[in-house]
Design an enzyme around this catalytic site. Structure first.
Site, mmCIF file in Angstrom:
data_model
loop_
_atom_site.group_PDB
_atom_site.id
_atom_site.type_symbol
_atom_site.label_atom_id
_atom_site.label_comp_id
_atom_site.label_asym_id
_atom_site.label_seq_id
_atom_site.Cartn_x
_atom_site.Cartn_y
_atom_site.Cartn_z
ATOM 1 C CG LEU A 17 48.376 -93.696 -0.875
ATOM 2 C CD1 LEU A 17 48.160 -95.084 -1.056
ATOM 3 C CD2 LEU A 17 49.264 -93.192 -2.031
ATOM 4 C CG ASP A 59 37.883 -93.629 13.947
ATOM 5 O OD1 ASP A 59 37.504 -94.853 13.453
ATOM 6 O OD2 ASP A 59 38.630 -93.841 14.855
ATOM 7 C CB VAL A 60 36.547 -95.395 8.775
ATOM 8 C CG1 VAL A 60 36.873 -94.382 7.819
ATOM 9 C CG2 VAL A 60 37.904 -96.028 9.228
ATOM 10 C CB CYS A 85 42.580 -93.505 1.187
ATOM 11 S SG CYS A 85 42.761 -93.636 -0.662
ATOM 12 C CB SER A 145 48.624 -103.514 1.068
ATOM 13 O OG SER A 145 50.005 -103.556 1.292
ATOM 14 C CE1 TYR A 158 48.829 -101.733 6.218
ATOM 15 C CE2 TYR A 158 49.998 -103.399 4.872
ATOM 16 C CZ TYR A 158 49.163 -102.011 4.924
ATOM 17 O OH TYR A 158 49.384 -101.071 4.222
ATOM 18 C CE LYS A 162 45.941 -101.850 4.099
ATOM 19 N NZ LYS A 162 45.036 -100.677 3.891
ATOM 20 C CG PHE A 191 52.280 -95.339 -3.615
ATOM 21 C CD1 PHE A 191 52.286 -96.856 -3.732
ATOM 22 C CD2 PHE A 191 51.933 -94.463 -4.438
ATOM 23 C CE1 PHE A 191 51.715 -97.191 -5.162
ATOM 24 C CE2 PHE A 191 51.460 -95.022 -5.867
ATOM 25 C CZ PHE A 191 51.559 -96.329 -6.136
HETATM 26 N N1 LIG Z 1 51.963 -95.684 1.254
HETATM 27 C C1 LIG Z 1 52.142 -97.008 1.043
HETATM 28 O O1 LIG Z 1 53.221 -97.383 0.563
HETATM 29 C C2 LIG Z 1 50.898 -98.047 1.037
HETATM 30 C C3 LIG Z 1 51.074 -99.133 0.346
HETATM 31 C C4 LIG Z 1 49.997 -100.120 0.379
HETATM 32 C C5 LIG Z 1 48.835 -99.648 0.931
HETATM 33 N N2 LIG Z 1 48.591 -98.645 1.406
HETATM 34 C C6 LIG Z 1 47.228 -98.159 2.165
HETATM 35 O O2 LIG Z 1 47.115 -96.923 1.439
HETATM 36 C C7 LIG Z 1 45.951 -96.188 2.482
HETATM 37 C C8 LIG Z 1 46.309 -94.847 2.654
HETATM 38 O O3 LIG Z 1 47.562 -94.771 3.175
HETATM 39 P P1 LIG Z 1 48.666 -93.511 2.986
HETATM 40 O O4 LIG Z 1 49.998 -93.964 2.776
HETATM 41 O O5 LIG Z 1 48.018 -92.603 2.157
HETATM 42 O O6 LIG Z 1 48.991 -93.192 4.467
HETATM 43 P P2 LIG Z 1 48.790 -91.928 5.317
HETATM 44 O O7 LIG Z 1 49.140 -92.470 6.798
HETATM 45 O O8 LIG Z 1 49.363 -90.937 4.606
HETATM 46 O O9 LIG Z 1 47.171 -91.563 5.336
HETATM 47 C C9 LIG Z 1 46.287 -92.277 5.962
HETATM 48 C C10 LIG Z 1 44.984 -91.672 6.224
HETATM 49 O O10 LIG Z 1 43.978 -92.393 7.088
HETATM 50 C C11 LIG Z 1 43.510 -91.685 8.077
HETATM 51 N N3 LIG Z 1 43.061 -92.699 9.178
HETATM 52 C C12 LIG Z 1 43.567 -93.495 9.570
HETATM 53 N N4 LIG Z 1 42.820 -94.169 10.512
HETATM 54 C C13 LIG Z 1 41.625 -93.819 10.317
HETATM 55 C C14 LIG Z 1 40.437 -93.791 10.933
HETATM 56 N N5 LIG Z 1 40.128 -94.887 11.865
HETATM 57 N N6 LIG Z 1 39.207 -93.014 10.614
HETATM 58 C C15 LIG Z 1 39.545 -92.062 9.473
HETATM 59 N N7 LIG Z 1 40.649 -91.802 9.044
HETATM 60 C C16 LIG Z 1 41.831 -92.671 9.639
HETATM 61 C C17 LIG Z 1 44.644 -91.018 8.523
HETATM 62 O O11 LIG Z 1 44.462 -90.120 9.499
HETATM 63 C C18 LIG Z 1 45.361 -90.430 7.252
HETATM 64 O O12 LIG Z 1 44.820 -89.384 6.804
HETATM 65 C C19 LIG Z 1 46.081 -97.071 3.767
HETATM 66 O O13 LIG Z 1 44.730 -97.950 3.958
HETATM 67 C C20 LIG Z 1 47.519 -98.102 3.593
HETATM 68 O O14 LIG Z 1 47.284 -99.218 4.290
HETATM 69 C C21 LIG Z 1 49.691 -97.506 1.540
#
Ligand SMILES: NC(=O)c1ccc[n+]([C@@H]2O[C@H](COP(=O)([O-])OP(=O)(O)OC[C@H]3O[C@@H](n4cnc5c(N)ncnc54)[C@H](O)[C@@H]3O)[C@@H](O)[C@H]2O)c1
Length: 252
Positions: A17, A59-60, A85, A145, A158, A162, A191
């Site tokens: 995302l 790292d965040v 994200c 989420s 989780y 969230k 997603f």
């Molecule tokens: N994909 C879905 O269906 C979905 C649904 C609900 C919520 N979300 C939320 O959306 C956000 C993005 O998810 P996504 O689906 O793109 O996942 P993804 O795994 O493709 O991307 C997540 C990104 O966050 C980075 N990341 C993780 N921990 C980190 C840290 N400590 N410091 C810096 N970067 C870090 C990862 O390296 C990755 O680039 C997340 O917070 C996830 O919980 C996703």
């Protein structure tokens, strides 16, 4: 708020995302810093995004790293937008043979909630120092989420992380209103990203069956389109917006 010639920081902007959002913001004329942990993935993502994007590793949850990323963002110009994200998913029961340890629960909350808060708290100091343009000084977008409300069995860590992110949107928006900084949370449903690939296929199929319309996983660009709209629409503030095709997850 206009994106053209402003600077945006997208955490987790190297995949899923976040990467799709970075792509949208670049197309809208912003200069974008993507933050992620893996230099290899990050550099490859920035190369694909083109000359308006730079990758900064970090790292965040790391205070100093976030400071360095924000320094890099300010070198590009006026930091106006933050899209959080970065996040992780994790699922484990608390009763049974392989139960969730306390450190596992803490790790999820640390990345998702504390990591988000850490970036927001440092970024708004920089955004608040920018001159006012029209109505807004800047915009913060967090990503929760629908599990914040409809978490499944095993998702206590989780879903709690969230729900806390969604719960921060209004108090942060109220606090930052005198600085003309808006805060909006986006709560995605299902997603199609790498994170979703970590969910067992049977669970995804069951949830897909519950989708009212459309009956498909969302595309990352559909999340990005909403993020871009939130930045442009000054009336959106202090809210968590579900982006979920009408899904209200029943227990599976
Ligand atoms: N994909 C879905 O269906 C979905 C649904 C609900 C919520 N979300 C939320 O959306 C956000 C993005 O998810 P996504 O689906 O793109 O996942 P993804 O795994 O493709 O991307 C997540 C990104 O966050 C980075 N990341 C993780 N921990 C980190 C840290 N400590 N410091 C810096 N970067 C870090 C990862 O390296 C990755 O680039 C997340 O917070 C996830 O919980 C996703």
């Amino acid at each position: 708020m206009q994106l053209k010639d402003t600077v945006a920081l997208v955490t987790g902007g190297t995949a899923g995302l976040g990467l799709a959002t970075a792509r949208r913001l670049v197309a809208a004329g912003a200069r974008v810093v993507v933050m992620g942990r893996s230099p290899e993935t990050g550099r490859a993502a920035a190369a694909r995004l083109g000359p308006q994007a730079v990758f900064v590793a970090g790292d965040v949850t790391d205070d100093d790293a976030v400071g360095r990323v924000l320094d890099a963002a300010e070198e590009l110009g006026e930091l106006r937008s933050l899209v959080c994200c970065a996040g992780t998913t994790y699922s484990k029961q608390i009763l049974g043979r392989r139960v969730m340890r306390l450190d596992e629960f803490e790790a999820v909350v640390r990345t998702n909630l504390i990591g988000t808060f850490n970036v927001v708290r440092q970024a708004v100091v920089r955004i608040a120092a920018q001159p006012l343009v029209e109505e807004d000084r800047g915009v913060v977008i967090t990503t929760s989420s629908i599990a914040a409300w409809d978490g499944q069995s095993g998702q206590s860590a989780y879903a709690a992380s969230k729900a806390a992110i969604a719960g921060m949107a209004l108090p942060l928006a109220r606090e930052l209103a005198p600085h003309a900084i808006r805060v909006v949370d986006i709560a995605p449903g299902l997603f199609d990203t790498r994170l979703m690939q970590a969910v067992p296929e049977r669970a995804v199929e069951q949830l897909r069956g519950q989708l009212p319309h459309p009956k498909r996983l969302g595309a990352a660009d559909e999340f990005a389109a909403l993020a871009e709209h939130v930045i442009g629409n000054s009336m959106l503030n202090g809210e968590s917006v579900r982006l979920d095709a009408g899904l209200r997850m029943a227990p599976i």
